[in-house]
Design an enzyme around this catalytic site. Structure first.
Site, PDB file in Angstrom:
ATOM      1  N   THR A  38      22.353  29.189  89.078  1.00 26.70           N
ATOM      2  CA  THR A  38      21.313  30.069  89.634  1.00 26.70           C
ATOM      3  C   THR A  38      21.477  30.194  91.142  1.00 26.70           C
ATOM      4  O   THR A  38      21.334  31.279  91.714  1.00 26.70           O
ATOM      5  CB  THR A  38      19.913  29.540  89.293  1.00 26.70           C
ATOM      6  OG1 THR A  38      19.788  29.416  87.867  1.00 26.70           O
ATOM      7  CG2 THR A  38      18.843  30.489  89.804  1.00 26.70           C
ATOM      8  N   ARG A 598      20.294  17.926  79.225  1.00 25.56           N
ATOM      9  CA  ARG A 598      18.955  18.196  79.762  1.00 25.56           C
ATOM     10  C   ARG A 598      18.454  17.000  80.567  1.00 25.56           C
ATOM     11  O   ARG A 598      17.531  17.130  81.372  1.00 25.56           O
ATOM     12  CB  ARG A 598      17.948  18.466  78.628  1.00 25.56           C
ATOM     13  CG  ARG A 598      18.181  19.673  77.740  1.00 25.56           C
ATOM     14  CD  ARG A 598      18.489  20.928  78.483  1.00 25.56           C
ATOM     15  NE  ARG A 598      19.919  21.086  78.673  1.00 25.56           N
ATOM     16  CZ  ARG A 598      20.476  21.911  79.544  1.00 25.56           C
ATOM     17  NH1 ARG A 598      19.731  22.639  80.340  1.00 25.56           N
ATOM     18  NH2 ARG A 598      21.792  22.017  79.644  1.00 25.56           N
TER      19      ARG A 598
END
Length: 746
Positions: A38, A598
């Site tokens: 991102t 995660r």
């Protein structure tokens, strides 16, 4: 300069910097989990604008969730503080909606088309089944909608799907698909798949429109490229036809949506699609410890269909990965909830329980409630999907467009006003005969007085209600919604119930009105407000402040948590038996990789020896997941099951010695001093008994084309054939003849 720091590139590592500063030509950025994709995308947007390579409005960045798009917009806004215009940062579906709102008439749709969600699709399917005289028992609606979605993901029109149909069920689905499309078209409605599919059709049919968009968006950035399906791929190719300035960012090891139609081949063949493309690998991880990365990399390295990368971090190795073998699902949940309680007492926040399928959540919810631990269930009913919210928005859609058959069917008897199914069927019949909308059939029937007296008495007030609400269309958005909800009778009906649930529904409607007010203050139009509500997804409702979150592994994609419990690591469940049967093991392994990555600091893996499937009386014996055995032994610490009478770990397992230490909550952790003991532990737990020399033997794992993954319990030689007794998770025990069953050894 656009408010950008002069040394802003110093915030990037060398590979990120390469991806950001190459402005022209096609580029594939292979961004491993937690590698800052991102940041790379948003910095590249800022760089293109700051260096005046293109104007802000000539940049299109596309991702998959509203949450991801909003995060990108916020980051770009912080980097560039003096923008006169903004780049378009959007989801695929939102971009499709924007194009179609401008040009839908070019493919014979009205620009005020309705967007159907899953509930709306079910209502359309019900109407189609009634028209074709089909039943859900004959052809399950869930299966039909999944087949239609797959067809659209493959860019197959009803006629093409019909040609590919080989069995009776597929042929019936092709008939439903055709009628389903006619119903949507007649209602000026589109489902989610159509938002991309019809955008592609529009661009292909109209070269001048395609040329205009291609010339306007000079730089296109695609997030999560590995998750694109065929229509999304076609959309990208159409938009980049004029130029080749595409930056595709993705990770083939995180391609986990094949069941939704995503095609991992899109990222694997990028260089073939865009000759001369630059390939950049982002391998430095900023999220997890090295032990977690080593475990995840070891698992996914067993896949063949990947480009390959090696994740690394400059963080410490971190704690070992805890592995628990619970005696059954209840003790598994009790162990996990107790460990969570301990973490919370220590001040930890951001704990996730990840599972393969939704049915697993119940045990963990009950265990957490017993300990009075609050949690957030992701994948439940989101705000915009609550019944009262959908009803209110459906009223608004019908007020705006009475010919919206989908919304019309939702509200005609909501709240109940005595309009029964017989009357609705009569409206359907008349609308089909006259090739008109249900609203027009209603108007005409009332004008000509062709309804039975009782039906006329209940239908006339409904027509008058919609006519009355249309008088509010000139009011501000929130007042239009408020008066429409009031006139609909929804709040009056809830007040008459006088229950806590009804009171909560009223509060939800009041919250919707407040949201409409906020949208009006931001300048949103009525259509933009309705589109925003329709395009919300489960991922957009994730609350980062929640101390404990429960969700499927698929829903966890894109998120991160300090502590992760990955539960139910059993053969037949994870990997799922259906995936094994359909030879989709690589996607299951990628799902394991996603789950492991995660975690930021600590990960717990649990396996239940016995588990009850789908309400069956008996619990079935399970083997530990093959993925557990793909993690290097030196990375694993084995925990005992303190809630079981029998020890999960035999004292003499392997050659290593163990020591037991007490934790809060009387949790016994058995930590092994030797990697050999871990191998022995998994070997002792596993009943896999792989068939030796390609023979069917007791304990061997097999795959059946209908029943999926199973384990052989007994083999009998009858002389002419082998009679094989197999246990299938969730289906029970089947006795099969080897020559007819076509069993395959795993």
């Amino acid at each position: 300069m656009q408010g950008l720091e002069k040394d802003f590139l110093s915030h990037l590592n060398e590979h990120q910097k390469l991806a950001v500063t190459q402005a022209e030509g096609p580029m594939l950025v292979l961004a491993g989990a937690g590698s800052g994709k991102t940041r790379t995308i948003t910095y590249k947007i800022a760089y293109l604008i700051d260096q005046e390579i293109c104007r802000p409005e000539q940049i299109l960045a596309v991702t998959f969730t509203n949450k991801a798009a909003e995060e990108m917009r916020n980051r770009v806004g912080k980097l560039l503080t003096h923008l006169e215009a903004s780049p378009l940062i959007s989801t695929f579906h939102s971009f499709g909606v924007q194009v179609l709102r401008r040009h839908a008439d070019l493919i014979d749709y009205g620009k005020d088309f309705t967007i159907c969600d899953r509930d709306d699709q079910k209502r359309v399917l019900k109407a189609v089944y009634e028209e074709l005289h089909f039943s859900d028992s004959q052809l399950p609606g869930r299966k039909t909608l999944a087949a239609i979605s797959r067809a659209k993901s493959n860019n197959w029109a009803p006629e093409e799907y019909a040609k590919k149909s080989r069995d009776l069920a597929s042929q019936e689905i092709s008939l439903v698909y055709s009628a389903y499309e006619r119903f949507l078209k007649g209602s000026n409605a589109m489902d989610f798949d159509d938002l991309i599919l019809l955008t592609v059709r529009l661009l292909k049919k109209n070269p001048e429109v395609r040329q205009r968009y291609g010339e306007w968006y000079r730089h296109i950035l695609i997030d999560e490229y590995q998750d694109t399906n065929r229509p999304q791929y076609d959309l990208i190719r159409n938009l980049t036809e004029v130029h080749q300035n595409i930056t595709a960012v993705g990770d083939e090891d995180q391609s986990i949506y094949g069941f939704r139609g995503s095609d991992i081949g899109n990222i694997l063949r990028f260089e073939a699609d865009f000759p001369g493309a630059t390939i950049i690998k982002l391998e430095q991880n900023y999220r997890s410890t090295q032990n977690i990365l080593d475990a995840a990399s070891s698992v996914v390295s067993n896949n063949v269909n990947r480009k390959g990368k090696v994740l690394w971090t400059d963080q410490r190795a971190g704690p070992l990965i805890d592995l628990l073998a619970a005696s059954n699902a209840k003790t598994e949940a009790a162990y996990v909830s107790s460990r969570i309680s301990e973490y919370l007492r220590q001040g930890e926040k951001g704990i996730a329980v990840l599972y393969r399928t939704n049915f697993q959540s119940r045990q963990f919810e009950e265990a957490l409630r017993r300990l009075k631990i609050p949690y957030k269930l992701i994948g439940g009913v989101s705000f915009y999907h609550r019944k009262e919210i959908k009803d209110a928005l459906a009223y608004l859609r019908v007020v705006v467009n009475p010919d919206d058959n989908v919304s019309f069917l939702r509200i005609i008897n909501q709240p109940p006003r005595g309009i029964g199914q017989v009357t609705v069927d009569h409206l359907h019949q008349r609308a089909r005969e006259e090739k008109t909308s249900l609203w027009s059939a209603l108007q005409k029937g009332l004008e000509e007085n062709t309804f039975p007296a009782r039906a006329h008495r209940v239908l006339q007030p409904f027509l008058s209600l919609i006519d009355h609400c249309q008088n509010f269309l000139e009011l501000p958005l929130h007042l239009l919604l408020e008066k429409t909800i009031e006139a609909s009778g929804l709040i009056t009906a809830f007040r008459s119930e006088d229950s806590e649930e009804a009171h909560n529904r009223i509060l939800n409607l009041e919250e919707l009105i407040m949201m409409a007010r906020e949208n009006a203050e931001r300048g949103y139009t009525l259509q933009e407000f309705l589109d925003h509500a329709a395009l919300r997804s489960e991922a957009d409702d994730y609350d980062e402040s929640a101390s404990v979150s429960l969700m499927t592994l698929h829903n966890a994609k894109g998120l991160e948590f300090p502590i992760v419990f990955m539960v139910g690591c059993e053969e037949g469940l994870f990997p799922h038996s259906r995936s094994v049967a359909e030879d989709d093991l690589e996607e299951e392994r990628r799902l394991c990789y996603v789950g492991l990555t995660r975690a930021q600091k600590k990960i717990h893996l649990t396996y239940s020896r016995r588990r009850r499937f789908f309400g069956r009386e008996g619990e079935e014996m399970n083997d530990p997941s093959r993925f557990l055995q793909e993690i290097p032994e030196h990375l694993i610490s084995i925990s005992s099951d303190p809630f079981s009478v029998r020890e999960s770990v035999p004292p003499d397992s392997g050659s290593g010695k163990y020591r037991q230490r007490k934790r809060a909550g009387n949790i016994g952790i058995k930590t092994y001093d030797s990697a050999e003991s871990v191998r022995g532990f998994l070997r002792k737990l596993s009943q896999k008994g792989r068939a030796s020399n390609g023979k069917f033997v007791s304990g061997a794992q097999i795959v059946h084309e209908k029943f999926g993954y199973g384990k052989i319990l007994r083999v009998q030689d009858t002389g002419d054939d082998l009679k094989i007794t197999v246990q299938f998770p969730g289906l029970g025990i089947k006795r099969l003849l080897q020559s007819y069953a076509k069993l395959k050894l795993v």
